[in-house]
Structures are given as C-alpha cells and as structure tokens.
Design an enzyme around this catalytic site. Structure first.
Site, mmCIF file in Angstrom:
data_model
loop_
_atom_site.group_PDB
_atom_site.id
_atom_site.type_symbol
_atom_site.label_atom_id
_atom_site.label_comp_id
_atom_site.label_asym_id
_atom_site.label_seq_id
_atom_site.Cartn_x
_atom_site.Cartn_y
_atom_site.Cartn_z
ATOM 1 N N LYS A 53 -13.157 -0.908 5.744
ATOM 2 C CA LYS A 53 -13.697 -1.707 4.626
ATOM 3 C C LYS A 53 -14.732 -2.714 5.116
ATOM 4 O O LYS A 53 -15.783 -2.866 4.521
ATOM 5 C CB LYS A 53 -12.595 -2.482 3.910
ATOM 6 C CG LYS A 53 -11.268 -1.804 3.822
ATOM 7 C CD LYS A 53 -11.232 -0.727 2.773
ATOM 8 C CE LYS A 53 -9.917 0.035 2.915
ATOM 9 N NZ LYS A 53 -9.575 0.882 1.855
ATOM 10 N N TRP B 151 0.870 -1.178 0.000
ATOM 11 C CA TRP B 151 0.000 0.000 0.000
ATOM 12 C C TRP B 151 0.906 1.226 0.000
ATOM 13 O O TRP B 151 1.781 1.331 0.884
ATOM 14 C CB TRP B 151 -0.869 -0.055 1.266
ATOM 15 C CG TRP B 151 -1.804 1.094 1.441
ATOM 16 C CD1 TRP B 151 -2.628 1.640 0.513
ATOM 17 C CD2 TRP B 151 -2.032 1.815 2.663
ATOM 18 N NE1 TRP B 151 -3.349 2.663 1.074
ATOM 19 C CE2 TRP B 151 -2.997 2.792 2.386
ATOM 20 C CE3 TRP B 151 -1.507 1.734 3.954
ATOM 21 C CZ2 TRP B 151 -3.464 3.680 3.354
ATOM 22 C CZ3 TRP B 151 -1.967 2.604 4.912
ATOM 23 C CH2 TRP B 151 -2.940 3.571 4.617
ATOM 24 N N ASP C 74 -0.548 -5.633 9.576
ATOM 25 C CA ASP C 74 -1.575 -4.682 9.160
ATOM 26 C C ASP C 74 -2.760 -5.468 8.589
ATOM 27 O O ASP C 74 -2.624 -6.165 7.577
ATOM 28 C CB ASP C 74 -0.991 -3.730 8.105
ATOM 29 C CG ASP C 74 -1.969 -2.627 7.748
ATOM 30 O OD1 ASP C 74 -3.019 -2.512 8.407
ATOM 31 O OD2 ASP C 74 -1.677 -1.864 6.787
HETATM 32 C C1 LMR Z 1 -6.684 1.927 -0.930
HETATM 33 O O1 LMR Z 1 -5.595 1.360 -0.910
HETATM 34 O O2 LMR Z 1 -7.263 2.210 -1.983
HETATM 35 C C2 LMR Z 1 -7.366 2.264 0.352
HETATM 36 O O3 LMR Z 1 -6.686 1.703 1.414
HETATM 37 C C3 LMR Z 1 -7.628 3.698 0.510
HETATM 38 C C4 LMR Z 1 -6.420 4.487 0.893
HETATM 39 O O4 LMR Z 1 -6.478 5.164 1.908
HETATM 40 O O5 LMR Z 1 -5.407 4.440 0.184
#
Ligand code: LMR
Length: 407
Positions: free
Chosen positions: A252, A137, A217
């Site tokens: 989510k 992420w 996480d």
């Molecule tokens: C995503 O990866 O799209 C979500 O977790 C939203 C974000 O905050 O990035």
C-alpha cells in the site's frame, strides 16, 4: 462421465468446494457492473480523487532505473533482496534500526507472506495459540486455520468506534505460556480504530509482564498519521520485550499491490537466538515460495537509497494521507445518516472503517446504488472522492433510514 477402467473413487472427490474469497470476488462483481456512477469501496487499494490507482512516480523512476541498470535477474535466495530489507529498517524501527543487532529480516511475498511466515515460525518454536482482536483482516483467520494455529478472539473495538483496550488487556493477562498476540501496527483493518499512545503504553506493560509473544502486522505504514507516528506503538512494544515478529507490507505505502512486496523481521534477545530463528525462517520460506519476487522490492530499495526518490515517495505518501483525511472529515461531518452515525469515521485512521450496516443493506447498496463494499460493512475510504461522496452519504441515509426495507 467416468472413464472406463478407473478406480470408482478418485482422490479429488474428497475435496469440498470452497467459495471464492469474498473480498476478492467483489473486484469481479464491480468490473461487471455497467453503471457509470458505480462506487468501489471493496478491496484495499488507494485511489486518487479521480478514482485511479496510478503507479507511484517514485516507483516509475526506480523501475526505469532497474530497466536501464539491473545487471542480472539471477537467483538471490530465500531471504530475497537484503538491500531492500535493510533499507526499510530505519523507517520501521528508528535510528538504532537493528536495536543493537537484535533485529534481522527477510523479504516476503507481500505482507501475507510475512504474516504466514510469522505464524509458521511461531508454531515451529512452540506457539500453541494466537490471540487476535476481531474483526480483523479476514485473511488473518484464514492463514491461522490453514496452518492449524488456534485462534483466541477478543473484541477489538467498542460500538462507539473507539478501541476496546479492556478486551486486549484482558486477553494478554489471561494468556498462558507459549501463546502469542497478533496486533495491527496502525490503520487497523477493517475498523480504522487504532490504539492511542496511552493504550499502547498499557498494552506494552501487559505484554512485558505476561511474556505473551507479540506479532505486529504493519501493512499501512505512513497512511495514518505519518511515517514515525504510525510505528510509535510498534516501537514502544519492541523496546519492552525480548522477542517479537513484525510482518510488513509495501503493497500500500509504495502502491506495489500485485508485485507483492513485504518483509518479515525477527527481534530476539541475543545474536545466537536471532541467527537460529533467521535460519528457521529461511528454511520455511524455501519450502513455501523458495524465493520472493524481486522486482518490486528492488524498486523500493532504489527509492530508499536515493534521497531525491525518497522525497518524491514521501510526498506522494503524504498526499494520499491528506486526501483520505479530507474524505474522513467530510464523512465525520455528515453525522447521522439513516441509522448510521458517521461521526467516528472522522477520527479513525487508514484506508478502512466499518459501517454498522446489515448484510441485506450491503446487498441493497450494491443492487440499488452500485456501491460495492465488503459484507462486513467495511468501506475503503479511498474509494470515495469529492465527486461521489455525496451520492454515497445519501445512499446510506436512504438504505438505512426509517422508510427503507433493507434493514
Ligand atoms: C484488503 O484488506 O482489502 C487488502 O489487504 C487486500 C487483501 O489482500 O485482502
């Protein structure tokens, strides 16, 4: 124009311009596109087969209850709503939810707040480096950079769409003292590639042998295989280590996105250490956001304390899971499209997968077909519906095929 009598150099002149977060910028680009058949595969929000992101029925009911019965909105404290924090624990940690009094948690502003707290507290305790599978992420790296925590990347997935277990094990075994590892509990963001039970068993052994500090996480609990299945890896790690941090998001799995509902848990060896670590996390939270927003967490607490609402929530969650599985089956069956083999998407998990497409192809999908996805090729599986999936598959074939000029 410069104001008369002012210093020649202003402090703010020193700042470099920052580009907007690429993922969040997609939301605005998509909104500005007038095409009626556009497809949003950008930011990670669940969508129904009609393309909507409705408020969960369980949440609506809990919110109504809050409106009717909430006695006060007075301050709670940096740890937030402890009823919410404790109600979640059996779902994450199992029947012995505190592992004999070794786990304590606090509420955070979303999973982001929990990750930030984990890294900041790790640093305060002397952690010098965090190993992390990439891609990850994007905000993970941003948080580490902001806190000045050194990041040591390793490859999360192989080119064939399977997990690169060798890489994670090598990273763990090579780690020195005072180092940590950031793992995704389930539904890996962005790849959708999760570790198998055997992989987790090997990872647990390596963590236990080396003493590397795990931060897990878990932002998509219940959106992979199921509520218990999705935390089996996390539980197996916790069963083997003296200390760990867990960052958790309800954004989510309760659809609370903008209400920012998260939790941070600490596993410690003994009660005294747990209390001290908790007091430090509390102080960090106070200095960062003072107190987390209450509304969403209060609604989740009401759901988890009421068996009827809990059932409604779990039914909604399994419907989401089922729909995403259906989309994944269809993508997997599409097989080779242009230069993209969609087969692995069929067995990956959660909201996301990454397509092997170039930045130019991503741009072409957006300009020629109104298909919006992250520059990395990450797609939000839930943005696909039975109404738009065929268009998506043929657009991939066209843009990545032999006659395309977007390669
Ligand atoms: C995503 O990866 O799209 C979500 O977790 C939203 C974000 O905050 O990035």
């Amino acid at each position: 124009m410069r104001c008369r009598g002012m210093r020649a150099f202003m402090m703010l002149d020193r700042l470099d311009p920052q580009s907007p977060d690429a993922l969040l910028a997609l939301i605005k680009m998509y909104a500005a596109d007038n095409r009626s058949d556009k497809i949003d595969l950008g930011v990670g929000v669940y969508r129904t087969d009609e393309g909507d992101t409705p408020v969960f029925d369980a949440i609506k009911r809990a919110e109504q209850q809050l409106v009717d019965e909430q006695p006060s909105k007075s301050y709670l404290g940096p740890e937030g709503d402890m009823g919410f924090v404790n109600a979640l624990m059996p779902y994450i940690f199992g029947e012995d939810a505190t592992m004999g009094g070794r786990i304590a948690g606090m509420q955070t502003p979303g999973g982001t707040g929990a990750v930030r707290l984990a890294v900041a507290l790790g640093q305060k305790a002397g952690m010098t480096k965090l190993h992390m599978g990439t891609p990850s992420w994007p905000n993970h790296a941003q948080i580490l950079s902001d806190i000045a925590m050194e990041m040591a990347p390793f490859e999360h997935a192989n080119a064939d769409g399977t997990a690169n277990v060798g890489a994670v094990l090598a990273a763990i075994r090579a780690a020195g003292p005072n180092e940590g590892i950031l793992l995704h509990g389930c539904c890996h963001n962005p790849t959708g590639v999760d570790y198998s039970d055997e992989d987790w068993a090997a990872i647990c052994d390596a963590i236990a042998e080396t003493g590397i500090f795990p931060i897990i996480d878990t932002a998509y609990h219940g959106l992979g295989h199921g509520l218990d299945e999705d935390v089996a890896g996390l539980r197996s790690v916790l069963a083997k280590v003296p200390e760990a941090f867990i960052a958790y998001s309800c954004d989510k799995n309760f659809g609370m996105y903008r209400d920012r509902v998260g939790a941070f848990y600490i596993l410690a060896n003994v009660q005294e250490t747990l209390d001290t670590a908790f007091s430090n996390a509390n102080a960090l939270a106070r200095a960062s956001w003072s107190m987390p927003p209450d509304h969403g967490a209060a609604a989740v607490r009401l759901i988890l304390r009421d068996s009827k609402l809990t059932q409604i929530w779990q039914d909604e969650l399994s419907e989401m899971r089922g729909r995403m599985a259906q989309v994944r089956v269809k993508l997997g069956e599409a097989g080779m499209q242009g230069s993209v083999d969609m087969t692995p998407l069929g067995s990956q998990k959660g909201l996301f997968s990454v397509l092997p497409v170039s930045k130019d192809q991503v741009a072409q999908l957006r300009s020629d077909h109104g298909i919006y996805m992250a520059g990395s090729g990450r797609i939000n599986i839930a943005g696909l519906t039975m109404g738009n999936i065929d268009k998506f598959i043929s657009a991939i074939a066209e843009v990545t095929g032999p006659d395309s000029d977007g390669a």
